[in-house]
Design a protein around this motif. Structure first.
Motif, mmCIF file in Angstrom:
data_model
loop_
_atom_site.group_PDB
_atom_site.id
_atom_site.type_symbol
_atom_site.label_atom_id
_atom_site.label_comp_id
_atom_site.label_asym_id
_atom_site.label_seq_id
_atom_site.Cartn_x
_atom_site.Cartn_y
_atom_site.Cartn_z
ATOM 1 N N ASP A 129 16.577 -16.845 4.266
ATOM 2 C CA ASP A 129 15.906 -16.520 5.520
ATOM 3 C C ASP A 129 16.663 -17.183 6.671
ATOM 4 O OD1 ASP A 129 13.558 -15.817 7.243
ATOM 5 O OD2 ASP A 129 13.341 -17.980 7.319
ATOM 6 N N PRO A 130 16.796 -16.541 7.835
ATOM 7 C CA PRO A 130 17.473 -17.191 8.967
ATOM 8 C C PRO A 130 16.826 -18.519 9.366
ATOM 9 C CG PRO A 130 17.296 -14.840 9.368
ATOM 10 C CD PRO A 130 16.500 -15.117 8.123
ATOM 11 N N LEU A 131 15.513 -18.519 9.539
ATOM 12 C CA LEU A 131 14.833 -19.780 9.871
ATOM 13 C C LEU A 131 14.929 -20.760 8.706
ATOM 14 C CD1 LEU A 131 13.031 -21.515 11.711
ATOM 15 C CD2 LEU A 131 11.052 -20.385 10.665
ATOM 16 N N GLY A 132 14.758 -20.265 7.485
ATOM 17 C CA GLY A 132 14.850 -21.128 6.307
ATOM 18 C C GLY A 132 16.211 -21.798 6.202
ATOM 19 N N LYS A 182 12.372 -24.677 1.092
ATOM 20 C CA LYS A 182 11.468 -24.041 0.130
ATOM 21 C C LYS A 182 10.165 -23.557 0.760
ATOM 22 C CE LYS A 182 12.895 -26.408 -4.127
ATOM 23 N NZ LYS A 182 12.450 -27.293 -5.235
ATOM 24 N N HIS A 183 9.787 -24.136 1.884
ATOM 25 C CA HIS A 183 8.461 -23.816 2.435
ATOM 26 C C HIS A 183 8.510 -23.297 3.874
ATOM 27 C CE1 HIS A 183 6.929 -25.738 -1.139
ATOM 28 N NE2 HIS A 183 7.591 -26.855 -0.843
ATOM 29 N N ARG A 184 9.486 -23.747 4.672
ATOM 30 C CA ARG A 184 9.535 -23.334 6.071
ATOM 31 C C ARG A 184 10.482 -22.136 6.199
ATOM 32 N NH1 ARG A 184 9.148 -29.075 6.989
ATOM 33 N NH2 ARG A 184 11.376 -29.342 7.432
ATOM 34 N N HIS A 185 9.931 -20.973 6.023
ATOM 35 C CA HIS A 185 10.705 -19.733 6.104
ATOM 36 C C HIS A 185 9.762 -18.589 6.441
ATOM 37 C CE1 HIS A 185 8.949 -19.084 2.169
ATOM 38 N NE2 HIS A 185 9.599 -20.126 1.670
ATOM 39 N N LEU A 186 10.347 -17.418 6.780
ATOM 40 C CA LEU A 186 9.559 -16.252 7.199
ATOM 41 C C LEU A 186 9.814 -15.021 6.335
ATOM 42 C CD1 LEU A 186 10.145 -16.556 11.062
ATOM 43 C CD2 LEU A 186 8.125 -17.287 9.789
ATOM 44 N N LEU A 187 11.078 -14.733 6.077
ATOM 45 C CA LEU A 187 11.438 -13.469 5.427
ATOM 46 C C LEU A 187 10.884 -13.327 4.009
ATOM 47 C CD1 LEU A 187 12.886 -10.791 5.736
ATOM 48 C CD2 LEU A 187 15.033 -11.926 5.090
#
Length: 808
Positions: free
Chosen positions: A448-451, A475-480
């Motif tokens: 994920d880009p944010l991940g 592992k936890h801070r993502h969107l896609l």
């Protein structure tokens, strides 16, 4: 009094007032109560780093521009705090250029105003519109006016009103203005042809034929008919790039307003920057949908997208005038048989209408819009669809998006993995396929880009999943991954409900996520993202193949998301299915345990048992002993138990081979796979070819992907044929077809070289055809097909091709 309505978006645009200091957004909505035009004041928004705010404000003091800058609780991917710039839409380009001169980076300035307004409210296609007070109804125009109003997400699926439109014209000739002959119109309750009639009207009187004295009268009447029918959607075949493009020129020529907008405003037309030579149009409150583009968007594939070809394949029906003389036949009907001419025009409208119904194309477009927020007439648009879904979620996670080119690109991401194949003719091959492999990799490995940003900043290894090219994913801070999961669940539900258009729309959206991240045209392009998908796919196929070998089976081929397993012994269909299911279950369990142990993550990988090939052929690369890739044939059992041939990538399914070669391969391989006699049949096929009974199968149809002038050295046959056709067109006073942008050409090989068969625009054969070069077809079309499989059957064609020793 507060009023609400379910609405679906038809069109949107923005415009500044005369002062240039106020921007209006205009949305045209379809609702159960009728058409609603919503107008509201809304400024454009973009972002700069907060550290640049003082310098930007100092410039504004000097210029006096209507731009406001306020700090926000958001940051860039680099962690720099940002401030928002609020300004009228007309100032965006000037503001960006001014800041660029000062080396101040402006982010998200390329997001369209209407798109941003809708996506930030999670409005995709449908909405709930709320407004205060009574709605002003325009009785003359037939729509309601809503000022301001509030939007929230909705799920309204409209029943849109269609109009199928098709024009007929003269054949374009050099130095002559193209003439408009007629406009055919078919809607649910109206059916007519507007004919520019140079004849005595009494010779062709019928209720559905409207005789107009000249082009100008026909254009005026067309405006009136559109207002009367009042369609939401105009459909057609090559609608924008031919029919509407011609009509735009005609309206300009006669200085008549093309008032096709719902409010009487003129249709807007402009040249596309990304595709030179093609136009784009917009109408207030109406859409134009081209059948060819929409079929391609829905992943339909045809050897030819010509209306007659598609209609015959889908509807078992076609145009009323066909063949090599179609162009001249249309002109002759116009001059001498106006009733037949009108029937031809209406039939084209009907065919488009029925194709839309048969394929549920409009339903597909609606479902895609509901998923992505893309307008119904936006073809392609994978990047725009991704950003519509991703940007509002990114903003709520506290970040603004990067600009194009800001991602890591030092190393190039590879494509999908393709294993070297083992060539041969095999018994009992099983295909195991990972369901939606790339979306599953995104979910499993948190790509994920944010991940990526959060993963690279995370100190704890337990909170990271390693990628490739140095990428690390949180592992936890993502969107896609969560977005992919939601899409997958909605697709499963659509399948259960039998909603094929929705299921297909979601499949295309999910499959495009990797392509978007791997595209340099996407602001989130970063090869650490794309490589962490493709290189992980390589690893999964390789390690899955190793696990299968440990179970005692040979893997003879692997391709992106599939492995081909040789059973190695004679089995029944039921026994083969049991082996496939056992391998599937064991492999899924192995990956679950492996990923939990190595990375502490749950596997979303799902291997499926797909196919049992009772016989399977993997050809060798011509002139080599190594196996080919993405090319094979196999024999399966159909649902009714009957044997069925499957071809992938071979001549039988390739449009650049002649029908002769395709049909020859299909029947020869079928006979060999089923152990049916084929020698006498093959010999008869050769005799039929040499005696001219198969001349109708000798047609090559290929596409010039570049302008004809670009072919200078080693000119291929299709370019030579196109050159001959353009020479003939010049002699006929017709403009060249292939000089500027290439195109499709049909030709046949003769002793003197390639000969074009027909000028598709005029429908005329350019010259009398010479006798085919049968030796060419024997050597270049039949020989490669036969030798490829004879290499593994052990047959020597010289033994039984009596008198044809030079054939193969």
């Amino acid at each position: 009094m507060v009023q609400t309505s379910d609405v679906f978006l038809l069109t949107n645009r923005w415009f500044d007032d005369e002062s240039g200091e106020s921007t209006t957004l205009e949305f045209w909505w379809h609702s159960p109560e009728g058409i609603i035009r919503q107008q509201l004041l809304q400024q454009a928004v973009c972002f700069i780093e907060s550290a640049d705010q003082p310098a930007a404000e100092q410039m504004l003091k000097t210029l006096g521009w209507p731009v406001q800058i306020r700090p926000l609780a958001l940051s860039t991917f680099a962690g720099k705090p940002v401030s928002a710039c609020y300004l009228p839409g007309g100032f965006l380009q000037r503001w960006r250029a001014l800041l660029a001169e000062q080396q101040i980076v402006l982010r998200e300035a390329d997001v369209r105003l209407g798109d941003r307004y809708l996506m930030e409210r999670f409005v995709y296609g449908a909405a709930r519109l709320q407004w205060d007070g009574a709605v002003q109804v325009s009785a003359a125009a037939g729509f309601a006016d809503c000022q301001q109003g509030r939007l929230s997400p909705g799920s309204y699926r409209p029943q849109l009103r269609w109009l199928s439109l098709d024009i007929e014209t003269s054949i374009p000739r050099l130095g002559e203005e193209i003439r408009l002959y007629s406009v055919g119109l078919v809607s649910a309750d109206r059916r007519l042809v507007l004919v520019v009639d140079e004849h005595d009207a009494d010779t062709a009187t019928r209720a559905d034929i409207v005789h107009l004295a000249c082009e100008a009268d026909a254009l005026q009447r067309l405006n009136q008919e559109l207002a009367l029918i009042d369609p939401d959607v105009i459909i057609g075949w090559n609608l924008v790039q031919f029919d509407i493009e011609v009509l735009v020129r005609k309206y300009r020529q006669h200085r008549i307003a093309m008032s096709w907008g719902r409010d009487g405003e003129a249709l807007r037309c402009w040249q596309r920057r990304d595709l030179p030579g093609r136009i784009q149009i917009a109408m207030n409150g109406r859409l134009a949908l081209d059948g060819i583009e929409l079929l391609r968007a829905a992943s339909y594939q045809f050897e030819s997208f010509a209306l007659d070809d598609v209609a015959r394949e889908l509807l078992s029906d076609g145009k009323l005038i066909t063949g090599h003389e179609r162009g001249s036949g249309i002109e002759q009907a116009y001059q001498k048989n106006l009733l037949a001419f009108a029937d031809y025009n209406l039939q084209d409208c009907d065919l488009v209408w029925r194709i839309f119904e048969r394929t549920r194309l409009l339903e597909f477009a609606i479902e895609r819009s509901l998923m992505t927020g893309l307008p119904l007439d936006r073809m392609g648009g994978s990047v725009a669809a991704f950003e519509n879904l991703y940007l509002p979620r990114l903003h709520r996670a506290g970040r603004v998006a990067p600009n194009l080119g800001e991602g890591y690109q030092a190393e190039k991401s590879p494509g999908g993995y393709v294993m070297d194949s083992r060539p041969g003719l095999f018994e009992h091959v099983l295909v195991l396929d990972f369901k939606s492999l790339y979306p599953s990799i995104i979910r499993t490995f948190c790509i994920d880009p944010l991940g990526l940003v959060e993963g690279l900043a995370e100190d704890s290894a337990d909170q990271r999943v390693p990628g490739f090219f140095g990428g690390q994913f949180h592992k936890h801070r993502h969107l896609l991954p969560d977005l992919i999961r939601q899409l997958g669940e909605r697709r499963d539900q659509a399948k259960r409900e039998g909603n094929k258009p929705l299921s297909q729309a979601i499949k295309i959206i999910m499959a495009s996520c990797y392509g978007v991240l791997g595209s340099e045209g996407c602001r989130f392009h970063d090869t650490r993202l794309s490589a962490s998908i493709t290189k992980r796919g390589h690893q999964i196929i390789l390690e899955s193949s190793s696990w299968i070998r440990e179970q005692g089976y040979e893997v003879i081929y692997g391709d992106t998301d599939s492995v081909f397993v040789l059973v190695g012994r004679a089995v029944s269909d039921n026994e083969a299915d049991q082996i496939g299911l056992t391998l599937m279950q064991g492999l899924n369990q192995w990956w679950q345990q492996r990923l939990q142990s190595e990375f502490g993550i749950n596997s979303c990988l799902e291997m499926e048992y797909e196919t049992h090939y009772r016989r399977f052929f993997m050809p060798a690369i011509r002139g080599a002993d190594t196996g080919s890739k993405k090319r094979y044939a196999g024999l399966i059992s159909a649902a009714n138990g009957e044997p069925q041939m499957v071809f992938k990538g071979l001549e039988a399914v390739r449009s650049d081979w002649t029908p002769l070669a395709r049909q020859f391969q299909q029947e020869l391989y079928r006979r060999i796979f089923l152990a049916e006699p084929w020698q006498e049949w093959l010999q008869q096929q050769v005799q039929n070819l040499l005696q001219g009974r198969l001349d109708h199968l000798l047609v090559y149809r290929k596409r010039l992907r570049r302008p004809l002038a670009d072919y200078q050295r080693q000119i291929p046959p299709h370019a030579r044929a196109a050159g001959r056709l353009d020479q003939w067109r010049q002699l006929q006073g017709l403009p060249p077809r292939y000089q500027q942008q290439g195109g499709w050409i049909c030709y046949r090989m003769a002793a003197g070289g390639p000969e074009p068969l027909v000028d598709e625009e005029s429908g005329c054969p350019p010259f009398p055809l010479s006798a085919p070069d049968y030796s060419h077809y024997l050597d270049k079309q039949l020989r490669p097909v036969a030798e490829a499989i004879f290499q593994f059957t052990g047959d020597d064609p010289e033994r039984w091709l009596q008198g044809q020793g030079s054939l193969f």
